[in-house]
Enzyme design. Structure first.
Site, PDB file in Angstrom:
ATOM      1  CG  HIS A 230      -1.900  -1.431   0.922  1.00 45.00           C
ATOM      2  ND1 HIS A 230      -2.996  -0.244  -0.267  1.00 45.00           N
ATOM      3  CD2 HIS A 230      -2.546  -2.332   0.841  1.00 45.00           C
ATOM      4  CE1 HIS A 230      -3.739  -1.424  -0.209  1.00 45.00           C
ATOM      5  NE2 HIS A 230      -2.939  -2.839  -0.206  1.00 45.00           N
TER       6      HIS A 230
ATOM      7  CB  CYS B 215      -9.372  -1.733 -10.157  1.00 43.91           C
ATOM      8  SG  CYS B 215     -10.149  -2.502  -8.905  1.00 43.91           S
TER       9      CYS B 215
HETATM   10  C1  PEP Z   1      -5.669  -5.720  -6.902  1.00 46.27           C
HETATM   11  O1  PEP Z   1      -6.118  -6.452  -5.859  1.00 46.27           O
HETATM   12  O2  PEP Z   1      -5.885  -5.629  -7.212  1.00 46.27           O
HETATM   13  C2  PEP Z   1      -7.030  -4.353  -5.959  1.00 46.27           C
HETATM   14  C3  PEP Z   1      -7.286  -3.161  -6.601  1.00 46.27           C
HETATM   15  O3  PEP Z   1      -6.935  -4.149  -4.864  1.00 46.27           O
HETATM   16  P1  PEP Z   1      -5.932  -3.388  -3.438  1.00 46.27           P
HETATM   17  O4  PEP Z   1      -4.522  -3.609  -4.076  1.00 46.27           O
HETATM   18  O5  PEP Z   1      -6.412  -2.681  -2.972  1.00 46.27           O
HETATM   19  O6  PEP Z   1      -6.126  -4.706  -2.623  1.00 46.27           O
END
Ligand code: PEP
Ligand code: MG
Length: 575
Positions: free
Chosen positions: A189, A500
């Protein structure tokens, strides 16, 4: 001059100064300020820990029963041991130790005393004392030394062993120019945040924590993963040339006119942005709204569960700012690497395969409904969609939809206005969802592929673990074939398909994604100009053929080279 080589995770070049994140080890290594100040910090820490334990006691009692809560009670009793903590106060005053050092010293002395006891039961009791001391040091780490409370008043690059999602949420970002961490993966993150802010990030820079000091000059190349501390004049000059070239290239992309994006053969491709708060979107006229609103970040900023009203106000603000453009609210995706103290979630051996996202929400209907109600209320007058993360069975999706329907009914009965037709879709990010996508299709108004998780689960490679960094790569044939399968299934069942995850902004991946019938890309905002520029120069028909050829290839390196070359050549095209 010291050179480090890591993984370039967020593009860009920056020349700045180091700010080190203080870990417990760093706090322990710190020399004492003046004794009165150390005592003040210590007393603050004691109060904070007392409150934290009190909170934890009630949560544990409610969720796990009396026996589990007894352990917390033991810690509370230890915290009331005046004699033990007076010794620490004395060490601060007499020995002039920092408060963390004084805690550690007293804990060590206590360990010696207990280890000499004959009674095994008593010897084991020392573990509780150690746990309380560690907690206290960690609480002090959350205090004035922690990133969340450091006032950053000049441009810095943060150097850390690792950055937790909570660190990234709470730190002051105005002067943040980049990150370097020793651990953490490409879609951790901290990296996602770096991309959202348009600043470079490098992970896996082994040894940097030992070498870096606050205030040192640092060159950070987030494209190639190079980091230099205290550079010499020649290295600096070479770096400045690269910076200049990158700035010229981005200017070329920024000159692209706004408006809808179509491929050369007339295929409309929606390009939206990923968001985690209701802040204004600078490039609103360049995008098709918010394709992924990560709602967990608001929860992470709070000390307790946010109320329906607070959630509603935030969501409504995001919807208002987006105008007529869509906002896709993903319901709470907590767990995995995103821990929330106040939820009292159990420590897990394998958190990414554990209690996460809808798995938690469906067990806590009150919490889930609070969020769903807030989203539904915010849907009034906007173009709102709801998306469920980490779906791995049909039952989960159906249960989520049931909850949504029951919230609509509740609001209706209460006379609260909300849209009845809010589309509800799901993230496709687990192998199980991929394998039953045809069964999920009738109940999903749209699919959005989370390539960050899809890659880790298909490759069985933790997205945050540098030791498996090489395997954690969406260009492996297994992941590409999964994407191709998702594309054909979505097309067959007429379910709109978007991506996404971070791969949606990877220029080498985009032609392949369009070839898999992906209609929408949701990306970090700073990537908008480059991605728009690329897509306008792509040909959907050619991408379809390209994807067909790519899934027959075997070598990840050859695949990457072919796709990179294809994208680079496309970017070189003129009008
Ligand atoms: C993903 O897993 O690609 C996603 C968009 O969600 P996160 O990165 O928040 O797990
Ligand atoms: Mg995910």
């Amino acid at each position: 001059m010291k050179h480090f080589s890591g993984n370039g995770c967020a593009d860009g070049y920056v020349k700045s100064e180091v700010l080190k994140k203080k870990t417990a080890a760093v706090l322990l290594a710190e020399t004492a300020k003046d004794a009165q100040e150390e005592l003040r910090l210590f007393e603050d820490g004691m109060v904070k820990l007392e409150n934290r334990l009190e909170e934890l006691y009630h949560k544990t009692l409610m969720e796990s029963g009396e026996e589990a809560a007894e352990l917390i009670e033991t810690y509370q009793v230890i915290l009331c041991d005046r004699q033990f903590f007076d010794q620490i106060r004395e060490r601060i005053q007499q020995e002039k130790l920092s408060c963390c050092m004084a805690i550690q010293a007293e804990c060590d002395a206590c360990e010696k005393l207990f280890s000499e006891m004959e009674d095994a039961y008593m010897r084991e009791r020392f573990e509780d004392i150690r746990a309380v001391c560690n907690e206290l040091i960690s609480v002090l780490g959350d205090g004035p030394g922690a990133l969340s409370e450091v006032v950053i008043d000049r441009p810095v690059v943060i150097v850390a062993d690792t950055l937790t999602p909570v660190d990234t949420v709470k730190m002051d970002k105005e002067y943040l120019r980049g990150f370097v961490t020793e651990t953490g993966g490409e879609t951790s993150h901290a990296v996602i945040l770096a991309r959202a802010l348009g600043i470079p990030a490098v992970t896996g820079a082994a040894g940097i924590m030992e070498a870096a000091q606050d205030g040192m000059e640092i060159l950070l190349n987030g494209t190639d993963g190079d980091v230099v501390l205290e550079p010499d004049a020649g290295t600096k000059k070479e770096f400045e040339c690269k910076m200049q070239k990158a700035a010229e290239e981005s200017l070329r992309f920024e000159k692209e006119p706004p408006g809808e994006v179509y491929t050369r053969d007339g295929q409309r491709v929606r390009i939206a942005v990923n968001a985690s708060d209701a802040a204004p979107i600078q490039g609103l006229d360049l995008c098709d709204g918010i394709g992924l609103f990560r709602t967990e970040f608001l929860y992470m900023q709070q000390e307790d569960y946010p109320s329906e009203e607070l959630l509603y106000q935030t969501y409504q603000e995001a919807v208002r700012r987006a105008g007529k453009k869509e906002v896709v609210f993903r319901t709470l995706d907590i767990g995995g690497d995103k821990a929330l103290g106040y939820m009292g979630l159990p420590e897990e051996e394998n958190p990414f395969l554990g209690y996460r996202a809808v798995r938690i929400c469906l067990d806590r209907p009150d919490m889930f409904k609070t969020q769903l109600r807030a989203i539904l209320r915010a849907s009034r007058g906007g173009n709102v969609k709801i998306m469920f993360p980490m779906i791995s069975s049909l039952e989960e999706l159906l249960y989520c939809r049931e909850m949504l329907e029951s919230c609509k009914k509740e609001l209706h009965l209460e006379g609260v206005d909300c849209r009845e037709d809010v589309p509800a879709g799901m993230m496709v990010e687990t192998p199980s969802a991929v394998m039953i996508l045809d069964q999920l299709a009738p109940y999903a108004d749209f699919f959005s592929v989370g390539t960050n998780d899809l890659t880790q689960y298909f490759m069985a490679a933790d997205r945050g673990n540098p030791a498996v960094h090489k395997l954690y790569d969406p260009f492996y044939p297994a992941v590409l074939r999964a994407l191709y399968h998702i594309g054909s299934t979505a097309q067959k069942y007429h379910v709109p398909l978007s991506v996404c995850g971070e791969a949606a902004a990877d220029i080498a991946m985009i032609p392949f994604l369009l070839g898999c019938s992906v209609e929408k890309l949701s990306i970090a905002e700073p990537m908008l100009p480059k991605v728009r520029y690329l897509v306008r120069r792509l040909h959907k028909g050619e991408c379809t053929e390209l994807a067909r050829q790519i899934i027959q290839m075997q070598s990840v390196e050859e695949i990457k080279e072919r796709l990179r070359e294809y994208a680079e050549n496309t970017l070189k095209r003129g009008e």
